[in-house]
Scaffold this motif. Structure first.
Motif, PDB file in Angstrom:
ATOM      1  N   TYR A   1       0.798  -1.232   0.000  1.00 61.37           N
ATOM      2  CA  TYR A   1       0.000   0.000   0.000  1.00 61.37           C
ATOM      3  C   TYR A   1       0.832   1.284   0.000  1.00 61.37           C
ATOM      4  O   TYR A   1       0.544   2.199  -0.790  1.00 61.37           O
ATOM      5  CB  TYR A   1      -0.970  -0.002   1.189  1.00 61.37           C
ATOM      6  N   PRO A   2       1.855   1.440   0.864  1.00 60.33           N
ATOM      7  CA  PRO A   2       2.621   2.698   0.835  1.00 60.33           C
ATOM      8  C   PRO A   2       3.260   2.978  -0.526  1.00 60.33           C
ATOM      9  O   PRO A   2       3.279   4.115  -0.992  1.00 60.33           O
ATOM     10  CB  PRO A   2       3.678   2.499   1.919  1.00 60.33           C
ATOM     11  N   PHE A   3       3.772   1.924  -1.163  1.00 55.96           N
ATOM     12  CA  PHE A   3       4.360   2.047  -2.494  1.00 55.96           C
ATOM     13  C   PHE A   3       3.317   2.513  -3.500  1.00 55.96           C
ATOM     14  O   PHE A   3       3.511   3.487  -4.229  1.00 55.96           O
ATOM     15  CB  PHE A   3       4.945   0.699  -2.925  1.00 55.96           C
ATOM     16  N   MET A   4       2.172   1.811  -3.547  1.00 59.12           N
ATOM     17  CA  MET A   4       1.169   2.116  -4.562  1.00 59.12           C
ATOM     18  C   MET A   4       0.445   3.421  -4.282  1.00 59.12           C
ATOM     19  O   MET A   4       0.047   4.138  -5.209  1.00 59.12           O
ATOM     20  CB  MET A   4       0.172   0.964  -4.673  1.00 59.12           C
ATOM     21  N   SER A   5       0.282   3.753  -3.016  1.00 59.04           N
ATOM     22  CA  SER A   5      -0.354   5.018  -2.660  1.00 59.04           C
ATOM     23  C   SER A   5       0.493   6.195  -3.130  1.00 59.04           C
ATOM     24  O   SER A   5      -0.020   7.187  -3.671  1.00 59.04           O
ATOM     25  CB  SER A   5      -0.565   5.079  -1.141  1.00 59.04           C
ATOM     26  N   LYS A   6       1.801   6.098  -2.919  1.00 57.56           N
ATOM     27  CA  LYS A   6       2.712   7.152  -3.378  1.00 57.56           C
ATOM     28  C   LYS A   6       2.729   7.230  -4.895  1.00 57.56           C
ATOM     29  O   LYS A   6       2.739   8.320  -5.477  1.00 57.56           O
ATOM     30  CB  LYS A   6       4.115   6.871  -2.843  1.00 57.56           C
ATOM     31  N   MET A   7       2.719   6.087  -5.548  1.00 55.98           N
ATOM     32  CA  MET A   7       2.695   6.039  -7.003  1.00 55.98           C
ATOM     33  C   MET A   7       1.443   6.724  -7.544  1.00 55.98           C
ATOM     34  O   MET A   7       1.500   7.521  -8.499  1.00 55.98           O
ATOM     35  CB  MET A   7       2.738   4.590  -7.484  1.00 55.98           C
ATOM     36  N   ALA A   8       0.307   6.435  -6.929  1.00 56.24           N
ATOM     37  CA  ALA A   8      -0.962   7.032  -7.363  1.00 56.24           C
ATOM     38  C   ALA A   8      -0.947   8.541  -7.174  1.00 56.24           C
ATOM     39  O   ALA A   8      -1.414   9.296  -8.036  1.00 56.24           O
ATOM     40  CB  ALA A   8      -2.120   6.407  -6.583  1.00 56.24           C
ATOM     41  N   GLU A   9      -0.413   8.984  -6.052  1.00 59.94           N
ATOM     42  CA  GLU A   9      -0.323  10.421  -5.778  1.00 59.94           C
ATOM     43  C   GLU A   9       0.517  11.127  -6.849  1.00 59.94           C
ATOM     44  O   GLU A   9       0.122  12.175  -7.379  1.00 59.94           O
ATOM     45  CB  GLU A   9       0.304  10.626  -4.402  1.00 59.94           C
ATOM     46  N   ASN A  10       1.653  10.539  -7.177  1.00 57.55           N
ATOM     47  CA  ASN A  10       2.516  11.124  -8.206  1.00 57.55           C
ATOM     48  C   ASN A  10       1.824  11.149  -9.561  1.00 57.55           C
ATOM     49  O   ASN A  10       1.900  12.135 -10.301  1.00 57.55           O
ATOM     50  CB  ASN A  10       3.819  10.328  -8.322  1.00 57.55           C
ATOM     51  N   TYR A  11       1.150  10.059  -9.901  1.00 56.40           N
ATOM     52  CA  TYR A  11       0.497   9.952 -11.206  1.00 56.40           C
ATOM     53  C   TYR A  11      -0.617  10.987 -11.357  1.00 56.40           C
ATOM     54  O   TYR A  11      -0.736  11.642 -12.402  1.00 56.40           O
ATOM     55  CB  TYR A  11      -0.070   8.546 -11.384  1.00 56.40           C
ATOM     56  N   MET A  12      -1.427  11.136 -10.326  1.00 56.43           N
ATOM     57  CA  MET A  12      -2.546  12.073 -10.412  1.00 56.43           C
ATOM     58  C   MET A  12      -2.086  13.525 -10.482  1.00 56.43           C
ATOM     59  O   MET A  12      -2.799  14.378 -11.010  1.00 56.43           O
ATOM     60  CB  MET A  12      -3.509  11.858  -9.238  1.00 56.43           C
ATOM     61  N   THR A  13      -0.899  13.811  -9.974  1.00 53.54           N
ATOM     62  CA  THR A  13      -0.344  15.154 -10.116  1.00 53.54           C
ATOM     63  C   THR A  13      -0.099  15.478 -11.586  1.00 53.54           C
ATOM     64  O   THR A  13      -0.284  16.617 -12.031  1.00 53.54           O
ATOM     65  CB  THR A  13       0.983  15.270  -9.328  1.00 53.54           C
ATOM     66  N   GLU A  14       0.282  14.465 -12.352  1.00 52.22           N
ATOM     67  CA  GLU A  14       0.572  14.657 -13.768  1.00 52.22           C
ATOM     68  C   GLU A  14      -0.645  14.407 -14.651  1.00 52.22           C
ATOM     69  O   GLU A  14      -0.660  14.838 -15.815  1.00 52.22           O
ATOM     70  CB  GLU A  14       1.705  13.717 -14.186  1.00 52.22           C
ATOM     71  N   ASN A  15      -1.646  13.707 -14.139  1.00 50.98           N
ATOM     72  CA  ASN A  15      -2.844  13.371 -14.928  1.00 50.98           C
ATOM     73  C   ASN A  15      -4.082  13.710 -14.093  1.00 50.98           C
ATOM     74  O   ASN A  15      -4.686  12.828 -13.465  1.00 50.98           O
ATOM     75  CB  ASN A  15      -2.831  11.888 -15.299  1.00 50.98           C
ATOM     76  N   GLU A  16      -4.444  14.958 -14.087  1.00 51.04           N
ATOM     77  CA  GLU A  16      -5.466  15.463 -13.173  1.00 51.04           C
ATOM     78  C   GLU A  16      -6.862  14.936 -13.460  1.00 51.04           C
ATOM     79  O   GLU A  16      -7.728  14.984 -12.587  1.00 51.04           O
ATOM     80  CB  GLU A  16      -5.467  16.991 -13.200  1.00 51.04           C
ATOM     81  N   GLU A  17      -7.103  14.440 -14.667  1.00 47.76           N
ATOM     82  CA  GLU A  17      -8.437  13.945 -15.013  1.00 47.76           C
ATOM     83  C   GLU A  17      -8.626  12.465 -14.680  1.00 47.76           C
ATOM     84  O   GLU A  17      -9.688  11.905 -14.913  1.00 47.76           O
ATOM     85  CB  GLU A  17      -8.702  14.175 -16.504  1.00 47.76           C
ATOM     86  N   VAL A  18      -7.589  11.833 -14.158  1.00 43.01           N
ATOM     87  CA  VAL A  18      -7.676  10.413 -13.792  1.00 43.01           C
ATOM     88  C   VAL A  18      -7.686  10.278 -12.269  1.00 43.01           C
ATOM     89  O   VAL A  18      -6.863  10.870 -11.575  1.00 43.01           O
ATOM     90  CB  VAL A  18      -6.489   9.608 -14.364  1.00 43.01           C
ATOM     91  N   SER A  19      -8.630   9.497 -11.764  1.00 42.93           N
ATOM     92  CA  SER A  19      -8.714   9.234 -10.331  1.00 42.93           C
ATOM     93  C   SER A  19      -8.198   7.820 -10.055  1.00 42.93           C
ATOM     94  O   SER A  19      -8.747   6.838 -10.568  1.00 42.93           O
ATOM     95  CB  SER A  19     -10.168   9.347  -9.859  1.00 42.93           C
ATOM     96  N   VAL A  20      -7.118   7.723  -9.274  1.00 41.50           N
ATOM     97  CA  VAL A  20      -6.556   6.420  -8.915  1.00 41.50           C
ATOM     98  C   VAL A  20      -6.914   6.130  -7.464  1.00 41.50           C
ATOM     99  O   VAL A  20      -6.478   6.831  -6.551  1.00 41.50           O
ATOM    100  CB  VAL A  20      -5.020   6.389  -9.098  1.00 41.50           C
ATOM    101  N   GLU A  21      -7.737   5.107  -7.263  1.00 42.12           N
ATOM    102  CA  GLU A  21      -8.228   4.754  -5.934  1.00 42.12           C
ATOM    103  C   GLU A  21      -7.445   3.542  -5.414  1.00 42.12           C
ATOM    104  O   GLU A  21      -7.485   2.480  -6.019  1.00 42.12           O
ATOM    105  CB  GLU A  21      -9.718   4.424  -6.001  1.00 42.12           C
ATOM    106  N   VAL A  22      -6.724   3.718  -4.308  1.00 43.20           N
ATOM    107  CA  VAL A  22      -5.906   2.643  -3.749  1.00 43.20           C
ATOM    108  C   VAL A  22      -6.430   2.259  -2.362  1.00 43.20           C
ATOM    109  O   VAL A  22      -6.508   3.106  -1.477  1.00 43.20           O
ATOM    110  CB  VAL A  22      -4.424   3.063  -3.641  1.00 43.20           C
ATOM    111  N   SER A  23      -6.783   0.989  -2.196  1.00 40.51           N
ATOM    112  CA  SER A  23      -7.252   0.481  -0.901  1.00 40.51           C
ATOM    113  C   SER A  23      -6.334  -0.649  -0.445  1.00 40.51           C
ATOM    114  O   SER A  23      -5.464  -1.093  -1.183  1.00 40.51           O
ATOM    115  CB  SER A  23      -8.693  -0.020  -1.008  1.00 40.51           C
ATOM    116  N   ARG A  24      -6.534  -1.141   0.781  1.00 43.87           N
ATOM    117  CA  ARG A  24      -5.624  -2.146   1.344  1.00 43.87           C
ATOM    118  C   ARG A  24      -6.378  -3.195   2.162  1.00 43.87           C
ATOM    119  O   ARG A  24      -6.218  -3.324   3.369  1.00 43.87           O
ATOM    120  CB  ARG A  24      -4.570  -1.466   2.198  1.00 43.87           C
TER     121      ARG A  24
END
Length: 332
Positions: A62-85
């Motif tokens: 989760y910490p890895f993928m949560s950080k990855m999602a945060e970085n990705y959404m900064t660059e792709n504002e129209e995409v919502s990446v939902e990460v659960s655990r």
């Protein structure tokens, strides 16, 4: 006089013809310019990614993928990446469903035979990707100044029903004759299964073990009890060093502290015996159907080494990363 009027009329008519032609030419140019602009705008809109990416699974990852999602959404504002655990096993249950399953399942173990069979039954094509290396870490209370180093056999015995260890003095007679409080993640987590299947060789846990769903609960329990010892992924220790200490484990060549440098090392100085790869599983059908899912998968592998180091994991080697990227590029 008549000739003069005719000349004036001729000049006026000529001026009007030239003016009309000029205006017509200008209108045509403006129209062409607007059309080109609209074409470019349409192409840009078509290229923009939007929609959602749904991820569940391992609490360790989760910490890895949560950080990855945060970085990705900064660059792709129209995409919502939902990460659960929900945990690896619970995550596979959400991943392997006939409709509305998750796009990715993070896992701290490989997919099981029965999960493979379910995927085949449902016609779900999936792809396994290693994303990082993790070291199974045993943590103790800050006030525990005696059990900072143990052999592999000693630390495992604490968790075995047949280990015969209930007090610290059972390991070393010079240690306190106080009851050990073993703890760890519950059966929803791949970390539990790695401990049980690989480290403990499928032998039963000691009856007194306290298994929890949330890693944050384990951190809290160990930080408040000097006789507690728990196991989980290195990343959770890394982010809670102010509250916990890690046990250095002797695998036969002297004590080795878990760290990003020692996890996965092949030589005697490494922590390899307690190292494992961690994964994410991609629903290939969703990647083919939803451009944002495929784009996120490629982004994850391209940035896996950096994000791994930032979130308490040892990064994979370049050839492993490149093989994954090449496969994903082939899905375009």
């Amino acid at each position: 006089m008549k000739k003069f009027k005719s000349l004036v009329l001729f000049l006026v008519l000529g001026f009007l013809v030239v003016f009309s032609a000029a205006c017509g030419s200008g209108a045509s140019t403006q129209e062409d310019t607007n059309t080109g602009s609209d074409d470019k705008k349409t192409e840009k809109e078509e290229a923009a990614l939007e929609g959602s990416v749904v991820i569940d699974g391992s609490g360790t990852v989760y910490p890895f993928m949560s950080k990855m999602a945060e970085n990705y959404m900064t660059e792709n504002e129209e995409v919502s990446v939902e990460v659960s655990r929900a945990g690896t096993s619970a995550g596979f249950e959400k991943f392997l469903v006939e409709e509305n399953g998750t796009d990715f399942n993070d896992a701290s173990r490989e997919i099981k035979d029965e999960e493979v069979a379910k995927a085949e039954e449902l016609g779900i094509e999936y792809k396994e990707f290693q994303v990082a290396l993790d070291g199974l870490t045993f943590v103790i209370n800050k006030d525990n100044d005696w059990a900072t180093e143990m052999t592999q056999e000693e630390v495992v015995k604490i968790f075995l029903a047949e280990g015969g260890v209930t007090k610290w003095s059972d390991i070393n007679p010079e240690w306190p004759a106080e009851e050990i409080k073993p703890m760890g993640p519950n059966e929803n987590h791949g970390t539990n299964e790695f401990m049980f299947e690989t480290i403990m060789e499928e032998k039963d846990f000691v009856d007194s073990v306290n298994l929890q769903q949330e890693y944050s609960t384990l951190v809290d329990l160990v930080s408040k009890d000097k006789n507690a010892i728990a196991f989980f992924g290195y990343g959770y220790y890394e982010s809670n060093k102010d509250k916990l200490n890690a046990v250095s484990v002797d695998f036969g060549n002297g004590p080795v502290a878990p760290s990003l440098d020692t996890i996965g090392l092949d030589d005697a100085a490494g922590y390899k015996a307690f190292t494992r790869p961690v994964f994410t599983y991609l629903n290939v059908g969703m990647a083919k159907e939803k451009p944002q899912v495929l784009d996120y998968a490629i982004y994850t592998m391209e940035n896996a080494q950096t994000v791994a180091s930032e979130t308490g994991f040892a990064p994979l080697k370049d050839d492993v990363i490149q093989e994954s990227i090449s496969y994903l590029e082939g899905l375009k």
